[in-house]
Design an enzyme around this catalytic site. Structure first.
Site, PDB file in Angstrom:
ATOM      1  N   THR A 153       0.812  -1.210   0.000  1.00 44.71           N
ATOM      2  CA  THR A 153       0.000   0.000   0.000  1.00 44.71           C
ATOM      3  C   THR A 153       0.846   1.260   0.000  1.00 44.71           C
ATOM      4  OG1 THR A 153      -1.861   1.057   1.135  1.00 44.71           O
ATOM      5  CG2 THR A 153      -0.150   0.113   2.538  1.00 44.71           C
ATOM      6  N   LYS A 154       2.115   1.143   0.381  1.00 37.30           N
ATOM      7  CA  LYS A 154       2.980   2.318   0.475  1.00 37.30           C
ATOM      8  C   LYS A 154       3.314   2.920  -0.895  1.00 37.30           C
ATOM      9  CE  LYS A 154       3.302   2.178   4.970  1.00 37.30           C
ATOM     10  NZ  LYS A 154       2.688   3.213   5.830  1.00 37.30           N
ATOM     11  N   ASP A 155       3.075   2.183  -1.968  1.00 35.27           N
ATOM     12  CA  ASP A 155       3.240   2.768  -3.305  1.00 35.27           C
ATOM     13  C   ASP A 155       2.375   4.016  -3.456  1.00 35.27           C
ATOM     14  OD1 ASP A 155       4.838   0.613  -3.870  1.00 35.27           O
ATOM     15  OD2 ASP A 155       3.602  -0.166  -5.498  1.00 35.27           O
ATOM     16  N   ALA A 199       3.995   7.021  -1.605  1.00 34.58           N
ATOM     17  CA  ALA A 199       5.264   7.423  -2.223  1.00 34.58           C
ATOM     18  C   ALA A 199       5.012   8.249  -3.476  1.00 34.58           C
ATOM     19  CB  ALA A 199       6.107   6.193  -2.548  1.00 34.58           C
TER      20      ALA A 199
END
Length: 342
Positions: free
Chosen positions: A44-46, A49
Site C-alpha cells: 500500500t505504500k506505493d 510514495a
C-alpha cells in the site's frame, strides 16, 4: 497499444477486493480483503510514495538529482526507491533492526542506501530511525524528508484513492473497515472518505501488544509503560503519528505476535493469499470482535503487503520455533508440502 503502460508507476492504485471464504467460516457477514500487494511495489505504500513525491514536485520542492530520505519498516522505503528510480532521484532510508534481511535486500536491490538503527530505543533517541532520517535529510543538500508519520499527504493519498476504490467496489455497502495502524495513513485516510459517504461505517483500528496507540485513543495518554518489544513490522508505534486521524476510528483492537503469525500462514494455506504479517494481524482482530458482526455486515480488511517479504519470518518454521510459536499443528496450519531430493 491496449494494455500497455509507460512505466510501473501507472500500475499504482486500483487494487482488487477479494472475498475471504475459509478463514472466516462460522462468522456472520461477508468479509473481503483489499489486496494492496497488487501494487507494483507489492504494498500500500506505493500510493503514498507516488502521491507525496508528485505533490512535492508540483510545489517545486524537488530539483533534478534530489535525494529523498525516509524512515521506514521496509515497505515505504521500497516504494520510494521505486518511484525515485523512475523519476531520477536518489533514495536513502533509515530502518529499524527489527526489519528482516529480505526487506533490506529488497531496498538495496532497488538502489536505496540503508541505515540500520536500533528498534528498542525511544523515538527521540538520536539512534532511533526517526532521528537518523531527520539528521541525514538535514545534512544532505537538495534533499526531501518524506516523514510519513507526520505528513498529512500520507493520509490524503488514501482519502483520494483507497477510500473511493473501496466505496465503489462494495457499491457503498461496506459496514466495517478494519486495518492495522502504523503511521495510520492507510486506514484513516480511507476512513475519512468512507465516513463522508456513510458516517455509520465502523472503522476498527488494529494495534500491537507493546504499542501505545490503543491506550492513547481511549485515554489521551501516551503511556511509556505500554512500550514493549514485539515482532509484527509496520504495526503500532512508540509515538503518536500526526498522520493518524483518531477522529474517524470507532474502536481499537490489540493483537499479539503469535495468533497474528498463525493467521498469516492460514491465509496462505486456506485462501491462497500470500500476504504479510499485518494482514494476519487484521484477520486476528476481525476474529476477536466476531460477535459484533451481523448477517448484513460487509467488512473490508486492508491487507497491506506481500508475503514474500516475510519468508525468513512468519513463513519460516525455524523462526516460528525460535519465537516459541509451536502450536501450528494444533491449529491445523502445518504445511504438507515437502521437498524431495532426487
Amino acid at each position: 497499444m491496449a494494455g500497455t503502460y509507460n512505466n510501473v508507476l501507472e500500475l499504482i492504485n486500483n487494487t482488487p477486493l477479494v472475498r475471504l471464504n475459509r478463514v472466516t467460516e462460522g462468522m456472520k457477514g461477508s468479509f473481503f480483503a483489499k489486496l494492496e500487494c497488487y501494487n507494483p511495489g507489492h504494498s500500500t505504500k506505493d500510493r503514498i510514495a507516488l502521491h507525496i513525491i508528485e505533490n512535492a514536485e508540483k510545489q517545486g520542492l524537488l530539483k533534478p538529482g534530489a535525494t529523498i530520505v525516509e524512515t521506514t519498516s521496509g515497505n515505504t522505503g521500497f516504494s520510494i526507491a521505486m518511484v525515485s528510480i523512475v523519476k531520477g532521484y536518489k533514495c536513502i532510508v533509515a530502518v529499524s533492526d527489527k526489519t528482516k534481511p529480505e526487506k533490506i535486500s529488497f531496498l538495496r536491490a532497488m538502489g536505496a542506501k540503508v541505515y540500520l538503527c536500533p528498534a528498542n530505543v525511544p523515538a527521540d533517541d538520536p539512534r532511533s530511525y526517526y532521528e537518523v532520517a531527520k539528521r541525514i535529510a538535514a545534512d544532505t543538500p537538495n534533499s526531501l524528508y518524506i516523514n510519513q508519520y507526520f505528513n498529512k499527504e500520507n493520509t490524503k493519498s488514501h482519502y483520494l484513492s483507497t477510500g473511493p476504490e473501496i466505496w465503489e467496489q462494495t457499491q457503498g455497502k461496506i459496514t466495517h473497515l478494519i486495518g492495522c495502524t502504523g503511521t495510520g495513513g492507510t486506514l484513516t485516510g480511507a476512513a475519512q472518505f468512507l465516513k463522508e459517504k456513510n458516517p455509520d461505517i465502523k472503522v476498527i483500528g488494529v494495534d500491537a501488544v507493546g504499542s501505545v496507540l490503543k491506550k492513547y485513543f481511549e485515554t489521551g495518554e501516551l503511556d511509556p509503560n505500554e512500550i514493549k518489544p514485539y515482532q509484527i513490522e509496520g504495526l503500532g508505534k512508540n509515538l503518536i503519528p500526526g498522520a493518524l486521524d483518531f477522529s474517524v476510528i470507532d474502536q481499537y483492537v490489540k493483537v499479539s505476535d503469535e495468533p497474528s503469525a498463525y493467521a498469516t500462514r492460514e491465509l496462505a494455506l486456506k485462501e491462497g493469499m500470500m500476504v504479510g504479517y499485518t494482514s494476519g494481524a487484521s484477520l486476528t482482530a476481525a476474529r476477536t470482535i466476531a460477535d459484533t458482526f451481523s448477517d448484513n455486515s460487509l467488512a473490508v480488511l486492508i491487507f497491506p503487503d506481500h508475503g514474500s517479504r516475510y519468508m525468513t519470518k512468519v513463513f519460516s518454521d525455524e523462526w516460528m520455533a525460535s519465537q516459541g510459536f509451536v502450536n501450528s499443528k494444533l491449529n491445523g496450519l502445518e504445511s504438507h508440502a515437502t521437498v524431495e531430493k532426487i
